[in-house]
Enzyme design. Structure first.
Site, PDB file in Angstrom:
ATOM      1  N   GLU A   1     -44.818 -22.956   4.330  1.00  0.00           N
ATOM      2  CA  GLU A   1     -44.336 -23.928   3.345  1.00  0.00           C
ATOM      3  C   GLU A   1     -43.671 -23.238   2.162  1.00  0.00           C
ATOM      4  O   GLU A   1     -42.747 -23.785   1.555  1.00  0.00           O
ATOM      5  CB  GLU A   1     -45.487 -24.832   2.895  1.00  0.00           C
ATOM      6  CG  GLU A   1     -46.356 -24.331   1.764  1.00  0.00           C
ATOM      7  CD  GLU A   1     -47.155 -23.086   2.111  1.00  0.00           C
ATOM      8  OE1 GLU A   1     -47.430 -22.273   1.206  1.00  0.00           O
ATOM      9  OE2 GLU A   1     -47.516 -22.911   3.290  1.00  0.00           O
ATOM     10  N   ASP A   2     -44.124 -22.032   1.816  1.00  0.00           N
ATOM     11  CA  ASP A   2     -43.532 -21.318   0.684  1.00  0.00           C
ATOM     12  C   ASP A   2     -42.068 -20.994   0.934  1.00  0.00           C
ATOM     13  O   ASP A   2     -41.201 -21.227   0.089  1.00  0.00           O
ATOM     14  CB  ASP A   2     -44.328 -20.041   0.399  1.00  0.00           C
ATOM     15  CG  ASP A   2     -44.620 -19.225   1.661  1.00  0.00           C
ATOM     16  OD1 ASP A   2     -44.085 -19.555   2.738  1.00  0.00           O
ATOM     17  OD2 ASP A   2     -45.382 -18.247   1.571  1.00  0.00           O
ATOM     18  N   ASN A   3     -41.785 -20.475   2.130  1.00  0.00           N
ATOM     19  CA  ASN A   3     -40.409 -20.151   2.474  1.00  0.00           C
ATOM     20  C   ASN A   3     -39.543 -21.400   2.560  1.00  0.00           C
ATOM     21  O   ASN A   3     -38.387 -21.393   2.121  1.00  0.00           O
ATOM     22  CB  ASN A   3     -40.386 -19.389   3.806  1.00  0.00           C
ATOM     23  CG  ASN A   3     -39.025 -18.835   4.137  1.00  0.00           C
ATOM     24  OD1 ASN A   3     -38.168 -19.534   4.659  1.00  0.00           O
ATOM     25  ND2 ASN A   3     -38.812 -17.564   3.859  1.00  0.00           N
TER      26      ASN A   3
END
Length: 461
Positions: free
Chosen positions: A274-276
């Site tokens: 989710e961060d990317n």
């Protein structure tokens, strides 16, 4: 006079040899960009003027730290949040339930730093997706008092000036040079440090602090596309509330336009990375750019075995394969072993340079650049008493790169936080059953309960 039949193979050999040497030059150029950028960015960490500014004059920040049990160095990691030299912030410690083992550590710190606005955010309501980290973050995200969010993993420790320097970049002061495009994400390079020098943790340290950091910094310096590891990221909630992870540009983004349908953090619960994806969405959908401060995210690595390291690397290569297939497919060509052999073969054909002359020089030069990157991030060279151990871990990482990539490229299932997932074409995931682990899962320990490979921390008195 050569015939066409003999000329064609010669032309093909010449083309392949020239291509291999050209690719080698490109790789070295990228590596040197990363090395030089690391020297310029990380070897000097000035104190931000925001550190001593009045609280009313700086933008407020909500720090959200997702927690799940006890991890290596947990007390010190979380304590570094309370000691930030920044006058206006709140902290949410997000957990799934009241019985989480991290809570006694959190409450101990909240009592010690009672002047800091810190709260425990226990997950409420239904899951928003299959990603447990996103589900864990949702309560703190919804209750955040400030627009700027700093999402910081529990296994990360940061310098006390990190937040102020990051806000400097995200919200430039009126007198500062203004970027050509607004900064949407400020992120920090992961820097591994080991508490127990097992083989796996040493290899992880050698990987993250050299090759990974070098390429990560180089790609972000060139800035042709989004490239973010989300162990420590600042972004605005108001920006996130406009995107959905589709990566489709919003036509009227400059005028406040947003994607239709579900948006915000909940929309990213369908992704494992989710961060990317959040960083990519802010880049592609809103046209915002990313930047790094001069700080690192100090990633505490516990007693990791070599099989733990292999399983961890396989997991993230498989995730990346489904998100950026082309970049993942050429990854072996960027490694020192494969790239060196290709360049050596090309130079032998073009210049009759013996492999036994080129390859030792190649590996020594590659190692020297990697160790220089380490020194830039750490603030010091590898200690003399650990130098040969570090070089051995570095060499083992280089040798394992191709076998790990091969194992990862032929499968689509991963395990994270004790749950198996199938990674789908667009980077989304769905839960998978444990009976489809496959040969590599059985041989290399994929499917272990301790999916993040960090050593539990003993409870403090």
């Amino acid at each position: 006079m050569a015939t066409s039949d003999t000329a064609s193979p010669d032309i093909l050999k010449l083309s392949l040899a020239s291509l291999s040497v050209g690719w080698y030059v490109i790789l070295w150029s990228l590596g040197l960009i990363g090395c030089v950028a690391a020297r310029k960015r990380f070897r000097l960490r000035p104190r931000s003027p925001l550190s001593s500014a009045p609280a009313s004059s700086v933008p407020g920040v909500t720090i959200i730290r997702p927690l799940k049990g006890l991890e290596t160095n947990l007390y010190e990691n979380l304590e570094s949040t309370f000691t930030q030299e920044y006058p206006n912030y709140e902290i949410f410690f997000s957990v799934d339930d009241d019985d989480d083992q991290a809570l006694p550590v959190v409450r101990d710190l909240m009592a010690k730093y009672s002047h800091v606005n810190a709260r425990v955010a226990i997950r409420r309501g239904a899951s928003v997706g299959v990603n447990p980290k996103v589900n864990n973050l949702m309560t703190g995200y919804r209750e955040a008092a400030h627009d700027i969010l700093w999402v910081l993993d529990s296994n990360v420790m940061v310098d006390r000036g990190t937040l102020a320097r990051a806000v400097d970049i995200l919200n430039p002061s009126p007198g500062a040079p203004f970027p050509s495009r607004r900064i949407g994400v400020v992120h920090h390079v992961p820097f591994a440090w080991t508490t127990n020098y097992s083989v796996g943790s040493s290899v992880e340290e050698a990987f993250l602090n050299t090759n990974h950091a070098k390429m990560y910094i180089a790609i972000n310096t060139i800035a042709v596309d989004s490239c973010v590891v989300g162990k420590s990221c600042l972004y605005r909630k108001s920006d996130l509330e406009r995107v959905d992870g589709s990566l489709r540009p919003i036509p009227n983004a400059a005028k406040g336009g947003c994607q239709p349908g579900e948006r915000g953090l909940a929309a990213f619960g369908r992704f494992l990375a989710e961060d990317n994806m959040i960083a990519g969405a802010l880049w592609h959908e809103l046209g915002l750019r990313h930047d790094m401060s001069c700080d690192v995210a100090r990633n505490a690595v516990g007693d990791m075995t070599l099989m733990d390291y292999i399983a961890r690397r396989i997991r993230w290569v498989r995730v990346r394969k489904r998100m950026v297939l082309a970049a993942t497919l050429i990854e072996p060509l960027t490694e020192s072993l494969f790239a060196g052999i290709l360049a050596a073969s090309g130079l032998k054909y073009l210049l009759h340079l013996p492999l036994t002359v080129f390859l030792p020089v190649h590996f020594l030069a590659w190692l020297c650049v990697d160790m220089d990157v380490f020194a830039s991030l750490a603030g010091h060279a590898v200690p003399a008493e650990k130098r040969w151990q570090f070089v051995g871990a570095w060499a083992l990482r280089e040798l394992l790169a191709l076998p790990i990539w091969t194992a990862a490229i032929i499968g689509n299932e991963v395990e994270w936080r004790g749950q198996r997932y199938e990674v789908m074409q667009n980077g989304e995931v769905r839960k998978a059953s444990d009976d489809r682990r496959g040969i590599f899962g059985r041989l290399w320990g994929i499917g272990r309960k301790n999916a993040d490979y960090y050593e539990p921390l003993e409870m403090r008195d």
